[in-house]
Design a protein around this motif. Structure first.
Motif, PDB file in Angstrom:
ATOM      1  N   ARG A 110       0.828  -1.219   0.000  1.00 54.35           N
ATOM      2  CA  ARG A 110       0.000   0.000   0.000  1.00 54.35           C
ATOM      3  C   ARG A 110       0.852   1.255   0.000  1.00 54.35           C
ATOM      4  N   LYS A 111       1.963   1.229   0.765  1.00 57.49           N
ATOM      5  CA  LYS A 111       2.854   2.394   0.800  1.00 57.49           C
ATOM      6  C   LYS A 111       3.408   2.683  -0.584  1.00 57.49           C
ATOM      7  N   PHE A 112       3.879   1.626  -1.260  1.00 55.37           N
ATOM      8  CA  PHE A 112       4.436   1.829  -2.594  1.00 55.37           C
ATOM      9  C   PHE A 112       3.361   2.239  -3.593  1.00 55.37           C
ATOM     10  N   GLU A 113       2.156   1.708  -3.454  1.00 56.25           N
ATOM     11  CA  GLU A 113       1.069   2.104  -4.345  1.00 56.25           C
ATOM     12  C   GLU A 113       0.706   3.572  -4.123  1.00 56.25           C
ATOM     13  N   LYS A 114       0.710   3.996  -2.854  1.00 54.60           N
ATOM     14  CA  LYS A 114       0.412   5.395  -2.541  1.00 54.60           C
ATOM     15  C   LYS A 114       1.493   6.314  -3.120  1.00 54.60           C
TER      16      LYS A 114
END
Length: 149
Positions: A110-114
């Motif tokens: 999720r962090k990388f997608e954000k």
């Protein structure tokens, strides 16, 4: 306009693969837990049924050999139940560990997608500004050509 290229795409892909692998491991641990828990339930049910049967026979009356048989059988069931309870606790612990690991992997993805989403938005804004500058230059050039005629 140059195409969008996320600089951490390979890292994101790797993290997604890790997450998928962890999901598979978690599902396997859940299945293992369910199998062992079912075995424990069946053993407990068997013990309960045996005790009920023993109580019924005691009311009617039965031989000393049958009393010894039920006593040994219930004792062996209790040993097996204790073993399976240990297996259930280990399987639950393993399942919880994989669940926590899956949560960590999901948060990383999720962090990388954000970050990708923010980077894409930044890229879009940058391209819009660049396009506006180019349009301004074109209109300035057209204006100058008209003045020079």
């Amino acid at each position: 306009m140059k195409p969008y290229n996320y600089r951490f795409e390979k890292v994101l892909t790797f993290r997604e693969q890790e997450k998928t692998a962890t999901e598979v491991e978690f599902k396997g641990s859940v299945e293992a837990f369910e199998t062992v828990a079912t075995k424990l339930y069946e053993l407990l049910k068997k013990k309960e049924d045996t005790l009920t049967e023993q109580q019924v026979k005691m009311a009617v009356g039965f031989s000393v050999n049958e009393i010894h048989y039920y006593s040994r059988f219930i004792g062996s069931l209790e040993k097996r139940i204790a073993e399976v309870q240990q297996q259930v606790m280990q399987a639950r612990s393993k399942m919880n560990w994989y669940e926590n690991k899956l949560l960590e992997k999901t948060l990383e993805v999720r962090k990388f997608e954000k970050m990708k989403e923010k980077d894409r938005e930044h890229h879009r804004t940058e391209m819009e500004q660049l396009e506006a500058i180019q349009l301004d230059e074109l209109s300035t050039l057209k204006f100058r050509r008209r003045e020079n005629r």
